[in-house]
Design a protein around this motif. Structure first.
Motif, PDB file in Angstrom:
ATOM      1  N   PRO A   1       0.230  -1.609  -0.197  1.00  0.00           N
ATOM      2  CA  PRO A   1       0.199   0.341   0.267  1.00  0.00           C
ATOM      3  C   PRO A   1       1.216   1.796   0.175  1.00  0.00           C
ATOM      4  CG  PRO A   1      -0.449  -1.327   2.079  1.00  0.00           C
ATOM      5  CD  PRO A   1       0.523  -2.028   1.437  1.00  0.00           C
ATOM      6  N   LEU A   2       2.445   0.941   0.697  1.00  0.00           N
ATOM      7  CA  LEU A   2       2.639   2.334   0.207  1.00  0.00           C
ATOM      8  C   LEU A   2       3.257   3.094  -0.729  1.00  0.00           C
ATOM      9  CD1 LEU A   2       5.185   1.328   4.203  1.00  0.00           C
ATOM     10  CD2 LEU A   2       3.211   3.113   3.038  1.00  0.00           C
ATOM     11  N   CYS A   3       3.533   2.300  -2.447  1.00  0.00           N
ATOM     12  CA  CYS A   3       4.093   2.306  -3.372  1.00  0.00           C
ATOM     13  C   CYS A   3       3.788   3.356  -4.041  1.00  0.00           C
ATOM     14  CB  CYS A   3       4.345   1.367  -4.242  1.00  0.00           C
ATOM     15  SG  CYS A   3       4.901   1.295  -5.947  1.00  0.00           S
ATOM     16  N   PRO A   4       4.589   4.297  -4.268  1.00  0.00           N
ATOM     17  CA  PRO A   4       3.474   5.026  -4.213  1.00  0.00           C
ATOM     18  C   PRO A   4       3.358   5.242  -6.034  1.00  0.00           C
ATOM     19  CG  PRO A   4       5.927   5.750  -4.161  1.00  0.00           C
ATOM     20  CD  PRO A   4       5.623   4.618  -3.674  1.00  0.00           C
ATOM     21  N   SER A   5       3.696   5.122  -6.740  1.00  0.00           N
ATOM     22  CA  SER A   5       3.475   3.894  -8.427  1.00  0.00           C
ATOM     23  C   SER A   5       2.822   2.825  -8.126  1.00  0.00           C
ATOM     24  CB  SER A   5       4.995   4.464  -8.739  1.00  0.00           C
ATOM     25  OG  SER A   5       5.988   3.746  -8.510  1.00  0.00           O
ATOM     26  N   LYS A   6       2.350   2.198  -7.781  1.00  0.00           N
ATOM     27  CA  LYS A   6       1.595   0.986  -7.374  1.00  0.00           C
ATOM     28  C   LYS A   6       2.399  -0.080  -8.292  1.00  0.00           C
ATOM     29  CE  LYS A   6      -2.744   2.193  -6.163  1.00  0.00           C
ATOM     30  NZ  LYS A   6      -1.813   2.922  -4.822  1.00  0.00           N
ATOM     31  N   ALA A   7       3.816  -0.122  -8.230  1.00  0.00           N
ATOM     32  CA  ALA A   7       4.722  -0.822  -8.792  1.00  0.00           C
ATOM     33  C   ALA A   7       4.877  -2.723  -7.645  1.00  0.00           C
ATOM     34  CB  ALA A   7       6.387  -0.293  -8.968  1.00  0.00           C
ATOM     35  N   ILE A   8       4.853  -2.864  -7.016  1.00  0.00           N
ATOM     36  CA  ILE A   8       4.570  -3.776  -6.136  1.00  0.00           C
ATOM     37  C   ILE A   8       2.745  -4.117  -6.118  1.00  0.00           C
ATOM     38  CG2 ILE A   8       4.581  -5.099  -3.714  1.00  0.00           C
ATOM     39  CD1 ILE A   8       6.211  -2.567  -3.082  1.00  0.00           C
ATOM     40  N   HIS A   9       3.053  -5.394  -6.637  1.00  0.00           N
ATOM     41  CA  HIS A   9       1.694  -6.293  -6.462  1.00  0.00           C
ATOM     42  C   HIS A   9       2.218  -7.851  -5.859  1.00  0.00           C
ATOM     43  CE1 HIS A   9       3.954  -7.791 -10.606  1.00  0.00           C
ATOM     44  NE2 HIS A   9       3.495  -8.765  -9.846  1.00  0.00           N
ATOM     45  N   GLU A  10       0.932  -8.108  -5.210  1.00  0.00           N
ATOM     46  CA  GLU A  10       0.538  -9.516  -5.094  1.00  0.00           C
ATOM     47  C   GLU A  10       0.703 -10.731  -5.376  1.00  0.00           C
ATOM     48  OE1 GLU A  10      -3.571 -10.794  -3.338  1.00  0.00           O
ATOM     49  OE2 GLU A  10      -1.507 -12.645  -1.601  1.00  0.00           O
ATOM     50  N   ALA A  11       2.041 -11.383  -5.466  1.00  0.00           N
ATOM     51  CA  ALA A  11       2.134 -13.005  -5.901  1.00  0.00           C
ATOM     52  C   ALA A  11       3.154 -14.277  -5.573  1.00  0.00           C
ATOM     53  CB  ALA A  11       3.626 -12.556  -7.837  1.00  0.00           C
ATOM     54  N   LYS A  12       2.904 -15.378  -5.894  1.00  0.00           N
ATOM     55  CA  LYS A  12       3.431 -16.399  -5.091  1.00  0.00           C
ATOM     56  C   LYS A  12       4.837 -16.830  -6.086  1.00  0.00           C
ATOM     57  CE  LYS A  12       0.367 -16.769  -2.762  1.00  0.00           C
ATOM     58  NZ  LYS A  12      -0.953 -17.331  -1.882  1.00  0.00           N
ATOM     59  N   PRO A  13       5.524 -17.105  -5.305  1.00  0.00           N
ATOM     60  CA  PRO A  13       5.707 -16.982  -4.137  1.00  0.00           C
ATOM     61  C   PRO A  13       6.521 -16.228  -3.173  1.00  0.00           C
ATOM     62  CG  PRO A  13       7.614 -17.996  -4.410  1.00  0.00           C
ATOM     63  CD  PRO A  13       6.751 -17.807  -6.270  1.00  0.00           C
TER      64      PRO A  13
ATOM     65  N   PHE B   1       9.038  10.180  -2.098  1.00  0.00           N
ATOM     66  CA  PHE B   1       9.528  10.484  -0.771  1.00  0.00           C
ATOM     67  C   PHE B   1      10.811  10.401  -0.874  1.00  0.00           C
ATOM     68  CE2 PHE B   1       5.453   8.170  -0.615  1.00  0.00           C
ATOM     69  CZ  PHE B   1       4.991   8.868   0.489  1.00  0.00           C
ATOM     70  N   GLU B   2      11.150  10.836   0.188  1.00  0.00           N
ATOM     71  CA  GLU B   2      13.216  11.221   0.444  1.00  0.00           C
ATOM     72  C   GLU B   2      13.876   9.426   0.443  1.00  0.00           C
ATOM     73  OE1 GLU B   2      15.692  12.336   4.347  1.00  0.00           O
ATOM     74  OE2 GLU B   2      14.086  13.817   3.839  1.00  0.00           O
ATOM     75  N   ASP B   3      12.758   8.416   0.677  1.00  0.00           N
ATOM     76  CA  ASP B   3      13.556   6.814   1.039  1.00  0.00           C
ATOM     77  C   ASP B   3      12.645   6.533   0.084  1.00  0.00           C
ATOM     78  OD1 ASP B   3      15.696   7.813   3.034  1.00  0.00           O
ATOM     79  OD2 ASP B   3      13.758   7.335   4.515  1.00  0.00           O
ATOM     80  N   PRO B   4      12.816   4.972  -0.620  1.00  0.00           N
ATOM     81  CA  PRO B   4      12.174   4.197  -1.256  1.00  0.00           C
ATOM     82  C   PRO B   4      11.306   3.169  -0.530  1.00  0.00           C
ATOM     83  CG  PRO B   4      14.502   3.373  -1.649  1.00  0.00           C
ATOM     84  CD  PRO B   4      14.705   4.589  -0.911  1.00  0.00           C
ATOM     85  N   GLN B   5       9.879   3.106  -0.229  1.00  0.00           N
ATOM     86  CA  GLN B   5       8.989   3.147   1.066  1.00  0.00           C
ATOM     87  C   GLN B   5       8.992   1.796   0.751  1.00  0.00           C
ATOM     88  OE1 GLN B   5       6.773   5.717   2.948  1.00  0.00           O
ATOM     89  NE2 GLN B   5       9.027   6.231   2.157  1.00  0.00           N
TER      90      GLN B   5
ATOM     91  N   CYS C   1       8.811   1.041 -11.391  1.00  0.00           N
ATOM     92  CA  CYS C   1       9.092   1.129 -10.557  1.00  0.00           C
ATOM     93  C   CYS C   1      10.424   2.889 -10.607  1.00  0.00           C
ATOM     94  CB  CYS C   1      10.258   0.213  -9.738  1.00  0.00           C
ATOM     95  SG  CYS C   1      11.053   0.910  -8.077  1.00  0.00           S
ATOM     96  N   THR C   2       9.739   3.484  -9.316  1.00  0.00           N
ATOM     97  CA  THR C   2      10.830   5.228  -9.472  1.00  0.00           C
ATOM     98  C   THR C   2      11.652   4.851  -7.825  1.00  0.00           C
ATOM     99  OG1 THR C   2       9.525   5.914  -8.183  1.00  0.00           O
ATOM    100  CG2 THR C   2       8.986   6.184 -10.984  1.00  0.00           C
ATOM    101  N   GLU C   3      11.440   3.799  -7.700  1.00  0.00           N
ATOM    102  CA  GLU C   3      12.704   4.096  -5.849  1.00  0.00           C
ATOM    103  C   GLU C   3      12.080   4.860  -5.393  1.00  0.00           C
ATOM    104  OE1 GLU C   3      16.835   3.414  -6.555  1.00  0.00           O
ATOM    105  OE2 GLU C   3      16.844   1.777  -7.868  1.00  0.00           O
ATOM    106  N   CYS C   4      10.925   5.640  -5.167  1.00  0.00           N
ATOM    107  CA  CYS C   4      10.260   6.430  -5.074  1.00  0.00           C
ATOM    108  C   CYS C   4      10.962   8.051  -5.253  1.00  0.00           C
ATOM    109  CB  CYS C   4      10.587   6.197  -3.055  1.00  0.00           C
ATOM    110  SG  CYS C   4       9.408   5.217  -2.887  1.00  0.00           S
ATOM    111  N   ALA C   5      11.535   8.563  -5.933  1.00  0.00           N
ATOM    112  CA  ALA C   5      12.039   8.838  -6.842  1.00  0.00           C
ATOM    113  C   ALA C   5      11.106  10.265  -6.807  1.00  0.00           C
ATOM    114  CB  ALA C   5      13.168   9.372  -7.965  1.00  0.00           C
ATOM    115  N   GLY C   6      11.114  11.678  -6.955  1.00  0.00           N
ATOM    116  CA  GLY C   6       9.813  12.767  -6.400  1.00  0.00           C
ATOM    117  C   GLY C   6       9.001  12.685  -5.162  1.00  0.00           C
TER     118      GLY C   6
END
Lengths: 521, 84
Positions: free
Chosen positions: B17-29, B45-49, B38-43
């Motif tokens: 839920p923290l990813c500002p660019s919706k780059a993370i998704h649930e997957a198995k395993p 947040f200071e730190d990749p969330q 993924c932007t590493e949160c550049a722009g």
């Protein structure tokens, strides 16, 4: 000599004016609570020592994320055979969780409470937690909802919590001093940053205290859980107890640290030990001078199901639930009937107990505290004590599977309830987990037999009461100074403990031990 | 520029839920990061969330394949104890 039943009183006379209603027995304590609070807790197994023998609860594991790290927790851990917080077998989405609650509440009509306790922090997963609560408040309005949290994001959620069918919240508060906190919490996630050390602990403590105050202001009951970590916060927890009580928390639950190396926690791997039974009891007694204490907590899993001390989770895996046919309106009707019958039983027991205490008072026997008497109730005055025949307190272990009676075979018990009998009555001290002796064989690795484990766990107890004891464990138990006793099967626990204590007194087994006499002199 | 989640991830959902660019998704395993998003949160947040809340040391790698949270950095468990 007839003795009344008392619970949860301090072992020693209160050090300083213990205020009325704060140091009576569990029942006594319930009687002193305002009626609206008593109504909220009388059938809550986690809040009432008596209720836990009769009423069941369950946790749904919908909250996997956490916003802090505790040195006693390992997020990688997931074991089917472990019973402790943070451990789950199946993580659920809110819809699945709701289905599971409805299925369990239909199968176990004693169920009164649904809690969300993790495996992470419920309030670090607000969408999942509140979605579950919203659906349940609608579909199972007779089930009470509960949440347990580390408190970091509590203030921002108090408003939402107060909207649902939630009248109890548990906050884990291990310290009120950031220097102590820095030894317990390596980091927190706060305003999009990972914060470490003392600064992290200071923020967490501030949020917890603020959340506690906000809940109390809204009339939501707050229980405080504290993990006792020897050498870290053991001395400090008395201070914690005083502060949370002054802010309106109504129950304090001091739990022992669990730190087996194989759990892979910081404390486990760095050799931090948990408290002994004696240390835990001494701290609980010390805190009891200021605060209502809880002693029956089983530190259950984040997906536990059933009565405290049992776990029926394996009966309710998602595949089994899918196969169940639930007639929900019918289940709710049955639940109402079962709860009414239990309430009736509890009420008649309460009346019987009151009548007995009255009788003892009329007969003017010494050492017979009345639950309704002065602040120092539960402990007679010094002058009264001197008139008593010297009789030292005795710890007894009891095997039970619920209902407040001795109804478990020694060999089948996976835990024993510990009671202390003294010249002032009987009080519940806690529980000790063991491995059912009948499962036999070697336990994890060290070649210690299940019976050895039980005997070690029962250290300090002089009697073990069960519905039956086999011939085989009899000898080793006696050799360890623990008298097995199967003569009180199906009797009410406290009555049986008193009877056995009186038998010991008559047999001259209760003379104070020499070192105790010296201590008194 | 993208972070990567590897197999030691315990699927705790904290990052998603923290990813500002919706780059993370649930997957198995285990959860995955879409490297195109993924932007590493550049722009933002200071730190990749994701790496900032992740409780598992070594589960999130930077673009060079190094752990964002190296062993011992989160739990404080001494390295020799971790190895044992």
């Amino acid at each position: 000599m007839q003795l009344p039943v008392i619970n949860n009183t301090a072992t020693e006379a209160p050090k300083s004016g213990c205020s009325a209603g704060s140091c009576g027995s569990t029942d006594d304590q319930m009687n002193h609570l305002p009626e609206h609070i008593r109504q909220k807790v009388f059938n809550h197994p986690c809040y009432s020592e008596e209720a836990h023998h009769y009423f069941a609860r369950m946790h749904v594991a919908v909250a996997p994320a956490c916003n802090i790290q505790c040195n006693y927790c390992n997020r990688k851990y997931d074991c089917a055979n472990e019973s402790r917080p943070g451990v789950v077998s199946e993580l659920h989405h809110p819809d699945q969780a709701v289905k599971k609650v409805l299925a369990v509440a239909a199968t176990i009509p004693q169920m009164t409470v649904l809690g969300i306790a993790g495996p992470g922090d419920p309030l670090a997963n607000p969408e999942r937690t509140f979605s579950t609560f919203r659906q349940l408040a609608e579909q199972a309005p007779d089930i009470k909802l509960c949440v347990s949290t580390n408190g970091l994001s509590l203030p921002e959620h108090v408003e939402e919590l107060s909207k649902h069918n939630i009248d109890h919240v548990t906050i884990t508060i291990n310290c009120v001093d950031p220097d102590v906190g820095a030894q317990i919490y390596p980091w927190i996630f706060w305003k999009n940053k990972r914060i470490k050390g003392r600064e992290a602990a200071a923020i967490l403590i501030e949020q917890q205290q603020k959340g506690l105050e906000m809940l109390v202001a809204r009339g939501i009951l707050v229980k405080v859980n504290s993990v006792m970590i020897p050498g870290v916060n053991d001395k400090h927890l008395e201070e914690v107890s005083k502060i949370v009580k002054s802010k309106g928390a109504f129950l304090h639950n001091v739990m022992p640290l669990i730190s087996e190396a194989e759990h892979g926690t910081f404390y486990g791997l760095t050799g931090q030990r948990g408290p002994t039974h004696d240390e835990l009891q001494a701290l609980q007694d010390a805190c009891a001078g200021d605060m209502n204490m809880m002693r029956h907590c089983r530190q259950c899993r984040a997906d536990a199901v059933g009565l405290l001390g049992e776990d029926r989770g394996a009966e309710f895996t998602m595949d089994k639930i899918e196969a169940m046919e639930i007639n929900y309106p019918e289940a709710m009707k049955m639940r109402a009937e079962v709860h009414a019958a239990i309430n009736e039983e509890l009420e008649s027991k309460r009346l019987a107990k009151e009548a007995k205490v009255q009788l003892v008072n009329i007969q003017g026997l010494k050492g017979s505290p009345s639950p309704q008497s002065s602040p120092a109730s539960g402990r007679g005055s010094n002058s009264e004590k001197q008139l008593l025949i010297p009789a030292r307190p005795v710890l007894m272990a009891v095997a039970t599977k619920g209902g407040g009676v001795i109804n478990e075979h020694f060999g089948h018990a996976s835990e024993f309830l510990i009671y202390e009998a003294s010249s002032e009555g009987v009080r519940f001290i806690g529980h000790r987990k063991t491995i059912p002796y009948c499962e036999g064989g070697d336990t994890c690795g060290d070649g210690e037999s299940a019976l050895d484990v039980t005997i070690r766990e029962l250290a300090g107890c002089e009697v073990v009461l069960c519905s039956k004891v086999g011939y085989e464990p009899w000898g080793p138990l006696e050799a360890a100074g623990i008298q097995p006793n199967g003569e009180h099967a199906m009797e009410a626990i406290e009555d049986a403990v008193l009877k056995v204590y009186d038998e010991m007194r008559v047999a001259g087994k209760l003379e104070p031990k020499l070192d105790e006499q010296q201590k008194v002199a | 520029m993208a972070l990567e989640i590897i197999e030691s991830c315990v699927n705790c959902w904290a990052c998603e839920p923290l990813c500002p660019s919706k780059a993370i998704h649930e997957a198995k395993p285990h959860f995955l990061i879409d490297p195109d998003k993924c932007t590493e949160c550049a722009g933002d947040f200071e730190d990749p969330q994701c790496a900032t809340i992740c409780p598992i040391e070594g589960a999130i790698l930077n673009e060079d394949g190094n752990a964002m949270n190296p062993p011992g950095s989160l739990t404080g468990i001494p390295l020799q104890k971790l190895a044992a």
